[in-house]
Design a protein around this motif. Structure first.
Motif, mmCIF file in Angstrom:
data_model
loop_
_atom_site.group_PDB
_atom_site.id
_atom_site.type_symbol
_atom_site.label_atom_id
_atom_site.label_comp_id
_atom_site.label_asym_id
_atom_site.label_seq_id
_atom_site.Cartn_x
_atom_site.Cartn_y
_atom_site.Cartn_z
ATOM 1 N N ASP A 1 -36.814 5.674 -26.012
ATOM 2 C CA ASP A 1 -37.949 4.979 -26.355
ATOM 3 C C ASP A 1 -37.263 3.622 -26.947
ATOM 4 O OD1 ASP A 1 -40.528 4.390 -26.865
ATOM 5 O OD2 ASP A 1 -40.581 5.311 -28.938
ATOM 6 N N VAL A 2 -36.424 2.937 -26.531
ATOM 7 C CA VAL A 2 -35.892 1.743 -26.925
ATOM 8 C C VAL A 2 -36.691 0.526 -26.037
ATOM 9 C CG1 VAL A 2 -33.610 0.119 -27.142
ATOM 10 C CG2 VAL A 2 -33.704 2.553 -27.530
ATOM 11 N N GLN A 3 -36.797 -0.524 -26.829
ATOM 12 C CA GLN A 3 -37.573 -1.487 -25.969
ATOM 13 C C GLN A 3 -36.842 -2.444 -25.591
ATOM 14 O OE1 GLN A 3 -39.247 -0.015 -29.197
ATOM 15 N NE2 GLN A 3 -39.999 1.118 -27.523
ATOM 16 N N LEU A 4 -35.854 -2.936 -26.294
ATOM 17 C CA LEU A 4 -34.916 -4.186 -25.932
ATOM 18 C C LEU A 4 -33.255 -3.652 -26.031
ATOM 19 C CD1 LEU A 4 -34.439 -7.128 -25.001
ATOM 20 C CD2 LEU A 4 -34.567 -7.805 -27.430
ATOM 21 N N GLN A 5 -32.599 -3.988 -25.041
ATOM 22 C CA GLN A 5 -31.110 -3.725 -25.319
ATOM 23 C C GLN A 5 -30.567 -4.943 -24.894
ATOM 24 O OE1 GLN A 5 -29.042 -0.325 -23.007
ATOM 25 N NE2 GLN A 5 -27.450 -2.034 -22.479
ATOM 26 N N LEU A 6 -29.445 -5.268 -25.824
ATOM 27 C CA LEU A 6 -29.052 -6.735 -25.777
ATOM 28 C C LEU A 6 -27.048 -6.192 -25.664
ATOM 29 C CD1 LEU A 6 -30.263 -8.723 -28.369
ATOM 30 C CD2 LEU A 6 -31.043 -8.688 -26.110
ATOM 31 N N SER A 7 -26.755 -6.585 -24.352
ATOM 32 C CA SER A 7 -25.309 -6.182 -23.959
ATOM 33 C C SER A 7 -24.394 -7.764 -23.927
ATOM 34 C CB SER A 7 -25.291 -5.230 -23.131
ATOM 35 O OG SER A 7 -25.806 -4.218 -23.294
ATOM 36 N N GLY A 8 -23.195 -7.224 -23.634
ATOM 37 C CA GLY A 8 -22.171 -8.018 -23.358
ATOM 38 C C GLY A 8 -21.480 -7.782 -22.231
ATOM 39 N N HIS A 9 -20.052 -7.840 -22.484
ATOM 40 C CA HIS A 9 -18.969 -7.343 -21.689
ATOM 41 C C HIS A 9 -18.800 -7.710 -20.343
ATOM 42 C CE1 HIS A 9 -16.107 -4.056 -20.567
ATOM 43 N NE2 HIS A 9 -16.884 -3.279 -19.922
ATOM 44 N N SER A 10 -19.623 -8.132 -19.595
ATOM 45 C CA SER A 10 -19.545 -8.355 -18.063
ATOM 46 C C SER A 10 -19.094 -9.800 -17.876
ATOM 47 C CB SER A 10 -20.767 -8.202 -17.658
ATOM 48 O OG SER A 10 -21.625 -9.631 -17.790
ATOM 49 N N HIS A 11 -19.060 -10.808 -18.812
ATOM 50 C CA HIS A 11 -18.763 -12.118 -18.658
ATOM 51 C C HIS A 11 -19.686 -12.824 -17.298
ATOM 52 C CE1 HIS A 11 -14.795 -12.137 -21.114
ATOM 53 N NE2 HIS A 11 -15.541 -11.080 -21.471
ATOM 54 N N GLY A 12 -20.774 -12.073 -16.997
ATOM 55 C CA GLY A 12 -21.389 -12.423 -15.857
ATOM 56 C C GLY A 12 -20.668 -12.398 -14.301
ATOM 57 N N GLY B 1 -37.431 2.158 -15.943
ATOM 58 C CA GLY B 1 -38.469 3.002 -16.385
ATOM 59 C C GLY B 1 -39.645 2.414 -16.309
ATOM 60 N N THR B 2 -40.759 3.219 -16.594
ATOM 61 C CA THR B 2 -42.245 2.850 -16.202
ATOM 62 C C THR B 2 -43.072 3.095 -17.268
ATOM 63 O OG1 THR B 2 -42.260 5.099 -14.839
ATOM 64 C CG2 THR B 2 -41.834 3.079 -13.741
ATOM 65 N N GLU B 3 -43.085 4.112 -18.069
ATOM 66 C CA GLU B 3 -44.060 4.791 -18.927
ATOM 67 C C GLU B 3 -43.463 3.763 -20.164
ATOM 68 O OE1 GLU B 3 -44.383 8.786 -19.708
ATOM 69 O OE2 GLU B 3 -44.363 9.392 -17.553
ATOM 70 N N SER B 4 -42.374 3.548 -20.805
ATOM 71 C CA SER B 4 -42.098 3.073 -21.796
ATOM 72 C C SER B 4 -41.008 2.088 -21.259
ATOM 73 C CB SER B 4 -41.998 3.800 -22.922
ATOM 74 O OG SER B 4 -41.505 2.930 -24.170
ATOM 75 N N PRO B 5 -41.272 0.955 -20.513
ATOM 76 C CA PRO B 5 -40.016 0.445 -20.093
ATOM 77 C C PRO B 5 -38.898 -0.295 -21.089
ATOM 78 C CG PRO B 5 -41.967 -0.320 -19.097
ATOM 79 C CD PRO B 5 -42.604 0.429 -20.223
ATOM 80 N N LEU B 6 -37.797 0.004 -20.822
ATOM 81 C CA LEU B 6 -36.698 -0.774 -21.377
ATOM 82 C C LEU B 6 -36.320 -2.209 -20.816
ATOM 83 C CD1 LEU B 6 -34.212 -1.037 -23.435
ATOM 84 C CD2 LEU B 6 -32.598 0.322 -21.525
ATOM 85 N N THR B 7 -36.098 -3.063 -21.388
ATOM 86 C CA THR B 7 -35.899 -4.449 -21.099
ATOM 87 C C THR B 7 -34.346 -4.803 -21.435
ATOM 88 O OG1 THR B 7 -37.827 -5.366 -21.129
ATOM 89 C CG2 THR B 7 -36.014 -6.823 -21.157
ATOM 90 N N ALA B 8 -33.612 -4.769 -20.536
ATOM 91 C CA ALA B 8 -32.042 -4.911 -20.814
ATOM 92 C C ALA B 8 -31.661 -6.349 -20.635
ATOM 93 C CB ALA B 8 -31.356 -4.075 -20.286
ATOM 94 N N TYR B 9 -30.777 -7.043 -21.577
ATOM 95 C CA TYR B 9 -30.481 -8.266 -21.263
ATOM 96 C C TYR B 9 -28.712 -8.416 -21.352
ATOM 97 C CZ TYR B 9 -29.915 -13.334 -21.055
ATOM 98 O OH TYR B 9 -29.541 -14.422 -20.469
ATOM 99 N N VAL B 10 -28.161 -8.924 -20.356
ATOM 100 C CA VAL B 10 -26.817 -8.995 -20.194
ATOM 101 C C VAL B 10 -26.331 -10.418 -20.366
ATOM 102 C CG1 VAL B 10 -24.486 -8.420 -19.014
ATOM 103 C CG2 VAL B 10 -26.665 -6.861 -18.906
#
Length: 291
Positions: free
Chosen positions: A214-225, A253-262
Protein backbone atom coordinates in the motif's frame (compact mmCIF):
# COMPACT_ATOMS: atom_id res chain seq x y z
CA UNK A 1 36.14 3.24 -68.17
CA UNK A 2 39.27 1.12 -67.74
CA UNK A 3 39.56 -1.68 -65.22
CA UNK A 4 42.28 0.34 -63.44
CA UNK A 5 39.97 3.36 -63.05
CA UNK A 6 37.15 1.13 -61.78
CA UNK A 7 39.46 -0.39 -59.18
CA UNK A 8 40.65 3.07 -58.10
CA UNK A 9 37.05 4.32 -57.71
CA UNK A 10 36.16 1.23 -55.68
CA UNK A 11 39.18 1.64 -53.41
CA UNK A 12 38.44 5.34 -52.95
CA UNK A 13 34.90 4.53 -51.85
CA UNK A 14 36.11 1.89 -49.42
CA UNK A 15 38.78 4.22 -48.05
CA UNK A 16 36.30 7.10 -47.78
CA UNK A 17 33.81 4.86 -46.04
CA UNK A 18 36.41 3.75 -43.51
CA UNK A 19 37.40 7.34 -42.85
CA UNK A 20 33.72 8.29 -42.40
CA UNK A 21 33.08 5.38 -40.04
CA UNK A 22 36.19 6.26 -38.06
CA UNK A 23 35.13 9.88 -37.82
CA UNK A 24 31.64 8.87 -36.70
CA UNK A 25 33.07 6.53 -34.09
CA UNK A 26 35.49 9.19 -32.89
CA UNK A 27 32.73 11.78 -32.76
CA UNK A 28 30.45 9.39 -30.91
CA UNK A 29 33.18 8.66 -28.39
CA UNK A 30 33.80 12.37 -27.82
CA UNK A 31 30.08 13.06 -27.45
CA UNK A 32 29.47 10.18 -25.02
CA UNK A 33 32.60 10.99 -22.99
CA UNK A 34 32.63 14.79 -22.94
CA UNK A 35 29.24 16.21 -23.90
CA UNK A 36 26.21 14.15 -22.89
CA UNK A 37 27.41 13.50 -19.30
CA UNK A 38 27.10 17.27 -18.75
CA UNK A 39 23.76 17.79 -20.55
CA UNK A 40 21.46 18.02 -17.54
CA UNK A 41 17.83 17.16 -18.30
CA UNK A 42 15.33 18.70 -15.86
CA UNK A 43 12.16 16.63 -16.18
CA UNK A 44 8.86 17.80 -14.67
CA UNK A 45 5.86 15.66 -13.76
CA UNK A 46 2.59 15.97 -11.87
CA UNK A 47 1.62 13.29 -9.37
CA UNK A 48 -2.13 13.01 -8.77
CA UNK A 49 -3.80 10.87 -6.13
CA UNK A 50 -6.95 10.93 -4.07
CA UNK A 51 -4.94 10.42 -0.86
CA UNK A 52 -2.89 13.58 -1.34
CA UNK A 53 -4.44 16.13 1.05
CA UNK A 54 -5.78 19.27 -0.60
CA UNK A 55 -3.33 21.41 1.37
CA UNK A 56 -0.46 19.54 -0.37
CA UNK A 57 -1.75 20.51 -3.81
CA UNK A 58 1.11 22.27 -5.58
CA UNK A 59 3.84 21.02 -3.23
CA UNK A 60 7.05 20.62 -5.24
CA UNK A 61 9.45 17.71 -4.76
CA UNK A 62 12.90 17.46 -6.33
CA UNK A 63 14.69 14.13 -6.66
CA UNK A 64 18.38 13.87 -7.45
CA UNK A 65 20.43 10.71 -7.44
CA UNK A 66 23.69 8.93 -8.21
CA UNK A 67 26.18 11.78 -8.30
CA UNK A 68 29.12 9.36 -7.86
CA UNK A 69 31.41 12.14 -6.69
CA UNK A 70 35.05 11.36 -7.36
CA UNK A 71 34.64 9.36 -10.57
CA UNK A 72 33.58 11.82 -13.25
CA UNK A 73 31.31 14.14 -11.28
CA UNK A 74 33.24 16.80 -9.34
CA UNK A 75 32.58 19.34 -6.61
CA UNK A 76 32.13 22.21 -9.08
CA UNK A 77 29.33 20.29 -10.78
CA UNK A 78 27.73 19.58 -7.41
CA UNK A 79 27.90 23.28 -6.56
CA UNK A 80 26.25 24.19 -9.86
CA UNK A 81 23.58 21.54 -9.27
CA UNK A 82 22.78 22.93 -5.83
CA UNK A 83 22.29 26.37 -7.33
CA UNK A 84 19.95 25.02 -9.99
CA UNK A 85 17.91 23.07 -7.42
CA UNK A 86 17.52 26.12 -5.19
CA UNK A 87 16.35 28.23 -8.15
CA UNK A 88 13.54 25.73 -8.67
CA UNK A 89 12.27 26.48 -5.12
CA UNK A 90 11.49 22.93 -3.97
CA UNK A 91 9.41 22.28 -0.87
CA UNK A 92 10.93 18.81 -0.40
CA UNK A 93 14.22 17.31 -1.60
CA UNK A 94 14.95 13.60 -1.95
CA UNK A 95 18.40 12.14 -2.61
CA UNK A 96 18.11 8.51 -3.65
CA UNK A 97 21.63 7.23 -3.09
CA UNK A 98 25.20 6.83 -4.40
CA UNK A 99 26.69 10.16 -3.36
CA UNK A 100 30.33 9.14 -3.85
CA UNK A 101 31.75 6.49 -6.13
CA UNK A 102 34.26 5.25 -3.51
CA UNK A 103 33.53 6.87 -0.14
CA UNK A 104 36.76 5.81 1.56
CA UNK A 105 38.84 7.35 -1.26
CA UNK A 106 36.95 10.61 -1.71
CA UNK A 107 39.19 13.55 -0.76
CA UNK A 108 36.78 16.47 -0.38
CA UNK A 109 34.18 15.36 2.13
CA UNK A 110 33.97 18.74 3.86
CA UNK A 111 33.49 20.48 0.53
CA UNK A 112 30.65 18.15 -0.41
CA UNK A 113 29.00 18.69 2.98
CA UNK A 114 29.29 22.45 2.51
CA UNK A 115 27.56 22.28 -0.88
CA UNK A 116 24.80 19.91 0.23
CA UNK A 117 24.14 22.14 3.25
CA UNK A 118 23.21 24.96 0.87
CA UNK A 119 20.15 23.09 -0.39
CA UNK A 120 16.90 24.70 0.70
CA UNK A 121 13.59 22.87 1.17
CA UNK A 122 11.22 24.11 3.89
CA UNK A 123 9.37 20.78 4.29
CA UNK A 124 12.50 18.67 4.59
CA UNK A 125 15.46 16.99 2.92
CA UNK A 126 15.61 13.21 2.96
CA UNK A 127 18.15 10.63 1.77
CA UNK A 128 18.72 6.88 1.61
CA UNK A 129 21.66 4.53 1.11
CA UNK A 130 22.77 3.36 -2.31
CA UNK A 131 25.12 0.45 -2.90
CA UNK A 132 28.13 2.75 -3.37
CA UNK A 133 27.32 4.51 -0.08
CA UNK A 134 27.84 1.18 1.70
CA UNK A 135 30.72 0.07 -0.52
CA UNK A 136 34.31 0.90 0.30
CA UNK A 137 33.54 0.95 4.04
CA UNK A 138 31.43 4.00 3.33
CA UNK A 139 28.35 3.42 5.51
CA UNK A 140 29.50 5.58 8.42
CA UNK A 141 31.12 8.17 6.14
CA UNK A 142 27.91 8.65 4.17
CA UNK A 143 25.68 8.76 7.25
CA UNK A 144 27.90 11.40 8.86
CA UNK A 145 27.97 13.50 5.70
CA UNK A 146 24.21 13.48 5.21
CA UNK A 147 23.50 14.29 8.84
CA UNK A 148 26.03 17.14 8.78
CA UNK A 149 24.37 18.40 5.59
CA UNK A 150 20.95 18.59 7.24
CA UNK A 151 19.41 15.56 5.54
CA UNK A 152 17.23 13.04 7.34
CA UNK A 153 18.71 9.65 6.48
CA UNK A 154 16.03 6.98 6.26
CA UNK A 155 16.97 3.33 6.64
CA UNK A 156 13.96 1.07 7.02
CA UNK A 157 11.97 3.79 8.74
CA UNK A 158 9.72 6.70 7.90
CA UNK A 159 8.83 10.27 8.76
CA UNK A 160 5.65 12.30 8.33
CA UNK A 161 5.73 15.57 6.40
CA UNK A 162 3.27 17.82 8.15
CA UNK A 163 1.74 21.15 7.12
CA UNK A 164 0.45 23.89 9.43
CA UNK A 165 -3.12 22.63 9.16
CA UNK A 166 -2.01 19.23 10.48
CA UNK A 167 -2.39 17.37 7.18
CA UNK A 168 0.33 14.83 6.43
CA UNK A 169 1.93 12.64 3.85
CA UNK A 170 4.58 10.06 4.72
CA UNK A 171 8.03 9.38 3.31
CA UNK A 172 9.64 6.02 4.06
CA UNK A 173 13.07 4.83 3.04
CA UNK A 174 14.67 1.40 2.82
CA UNK A 175 18.26 0.23 2.93
CA UNK A 176 20.05 -0.63 -0.30
CA UNK A 177 19.15 -3.98 -1.87
CA UNK A 178 22.66 -4.96 -3.03
CA UNK A 179 24.76 -4.28 0.06
CA UNK A 180 22.19 -3.58 2.75
CA UNK A 181 19.06 -5.14 4.24
CA UNK A 182 15.93 -3.43 2.93
CA UNK A 183 12.75 -3.98 4.93
CA UNK A 184 9.64 -2.31 3.55
CA UNK A 185 7.40 -3.73 6.27
CA UNK A 186 9.57 -2.22 9.01
CA UNK A 187 9.82 1.09 7.16
CA UNK A 188 6.03 1.33 6.91
CA UNK A 189 5.27 0.12 10.43
CA UNK A 190 4.48 3.61 11.80
CA UNK A 191 2.48 4.83 8.80
CA UNK A 192 -1.27 5.17 9.53
CA UNK A 193 -3.70 3.42 7.22
CA UNK A 194 -4.86 5.35 4.16
CA UNK A 195 -1.90 7.75 4.29
CA UNK A 196 -0.32 8.90 1.05
CA UNK A 197 3.09 7.22 1.21
CA UNK A 198 6.25 7.82 -0.81
CA UNK A 199 8.94 5.12 -0.74
CA UNK A 200 12.59 5.99 -1.37
CA UNK A 201 14.42 2.88 -2.57
CA UNK A 202 17.73 3.07 -4.40
CA UNK A 203 17.10 -0.17 -6.30
CA UNK A 204 14.18 0.13 -8.73
CA UNK A 205 13.28 -3.56 -8.87
CA UNK A 206 12.18 -3.42 -5.24
CA UNK A 207 8.95 -2.10 -6.77
CA UNK A 208 7.74 -5.68 -7.20
CA UNK A 209 7.78 -6.15 -3.43
CA UNK A 210 6.65 -2.59 -2.66
CA UNK A 211 3.49 -3.04 -4.71
CA UNK A 212 2.16 -5.29 -1.94
CA UNK A 213 2.56 -2.70 0.85
CA UNK A 214 0.00 0.00 0.00
CA UNK A 215 2.65 2.46 -1.15
CA UNK A 216 1.54 5.02 -3.73
CA UNK A 217 4.84 6.35 -5.14
CA UNK A 218 8.33 4.83 -5.27
CA UNK A 219 11.33 6.94 -6.24
CA UNK A 220 14.54 5.16 -7.22
CA UNK A 221 17.87 5.65 -8.97
CA UNK A 222 20.73 3.16 -9.42
CA UNK A 223 20.19 2.35 -13.10
CA UNK A 224 21.63 5.54 -14.68
CA UNK A 225 18.96 4.89 -17.30
CA UNK A 226 21.20 2.18 -18.66
CA UNK A 227 23.93 4.85 -19.05
CA UNK A 228 24.49 3.82 -22.67
CA UNK A 229 21.42 3.22 -24.85
CA UNK A 230 21.46 2.24 -28.50
CA UNK A 231 18.57 2.69 -30.94
CA UNK A 232 16.53 -0.52 -31.42
CA UNK A 233 18.66 -2.24 -28.77
CA UNK A 234 18.04 -0.26 -25.60
CA UNK A 235 20.25 0.05 -22.52
CA UNK A 236 23.57 -1.78 -22.52
CA UNK A 237 24.25 -1.52 -18.78
CA UNK A 238 21.50 -2.64 -16.40
CA UNK A 239 22.92 -3.37 -12.94
CA UNK A 240 21.44 -5.92 -10.55
CA UNK A 241 18.12 -4.74 -9.07
CA UNK A 242 17.59 -2.42 -12.05
CA UNK A 243 17.06 -5.04 -14.72
CA UNK A 244 13.25 -4.74 -14.97
CA UNK A 245 12.76 -1.05 -14.22
CA UNK A 246 15.49 1.27 -15.42
CA UNK A 247 14.04 4.62 -16.54
CA UNK A 248 10.91 6.71 -16.07
CA UNK A 249 7.44 5.65 -14.92
CA UNK A 250 6.05 2.20 -14.22
CA UNK A 251 2.68 1.18 -12.76
CA UNK A 252 2.40 -1.99 -10.70
CA UNK A 253 -0.69 -3.62 -9.29
CA UNK A 254 -4.38 -2.96 -9.92
CA UNK A 255 -6.39 -2.57 -6.69
CA UNK A 256 -4.07 0.01 -5.12
CA UNK A 257 -1.52 0.69 -7.88
CA UNK A 258 2.04 1.67 -7.15
CA UNK A 259 3.63 4.31 -9.36
CA UNK A 260 7.39 3.81 -9.57
CA UNK A 261 9.74 6.37 -11.05
CA UNK A 262 13.39 5.64 -11.91
CA UNK A 263 15.67 8.67 -12.14
CA UNK A 264 18.64 8.40 -14.54
CA UNK A 265 21.03 9.93 -12.02
CA UNK A 266 23.68 12.59 -12.50
CA UNK A 267 27.08 10.94 -12.57
CA UNK A 268 28.53 7.81 -14.14
CA UNK A 269 30.31 4.78 -12.77
CA UNK A 270 32.69 2.16 -14.17
CA UNK A 271 32.47 3.68 -17.67
CA UNK A 272 32.70 7.49 -17.97
CA UNK A 273 30.13 7.61 -20.76
CA UNK A 274 26.49 8.48 -21.35
CA UNK A 275 24.73 7.98 -24.65
CA UNK A 276 21.00 8.65 -25.16
CA UNK A 277 20.70 8.66 -21.38
CA UNK A 278 21.22 12.22 -20.22
CA UNK A 279 21.79 13.02 -16.52
CA UNK A 280 18.52 13.89 -14.85
CA UNK A 281 17.06 16.14 -12.18
CA UNK A 282 13.38 15.35 -11.55
CA UNK A 283 10.71 17.77 -10.37
CA UNK A 284 7.39 16.36 -9.13
CA UNK A 285 4.39 18.55 -8.33
CA UNK A 286 1.77 16.94 -6.09
CA UNK A 287 -1.86 17.34 -7.12
CA UNK A 288 -4.77 16.46 -4.83
CA UNK A 289 -7.79 14.64 -6.14
CA UNK A 290 -9.72 14.86 -2.87
CA UNK A 291 -13.47 14.94 -3.41
Amino acid sequence: MSEEMTRRSFLKRIFGGLIGAGAAASGGYFYARNIEPHMLDITQHEIRHIRIPSSFDGVKIIQFSDTHLGFQYDLNELSELVGRINKLNPDIIFFTGDLMDKPNEYQNIDGAVKELSRLQAPLGRFSIYGNHDHGGYGSDIYRDMMERSGFTLLMNNGEPITLLDGSKIWVIGVDDAMLGTPDIQEAKAMVPDNSYTILLAHAPDIADAASGFDVQLQLSGHSHGGQIQLPFIGPLVKPPYAEKYYEGFYTLGTESPLTAYVNRGLGTTRLPFRFLSRPELTVFTLRSEEQ
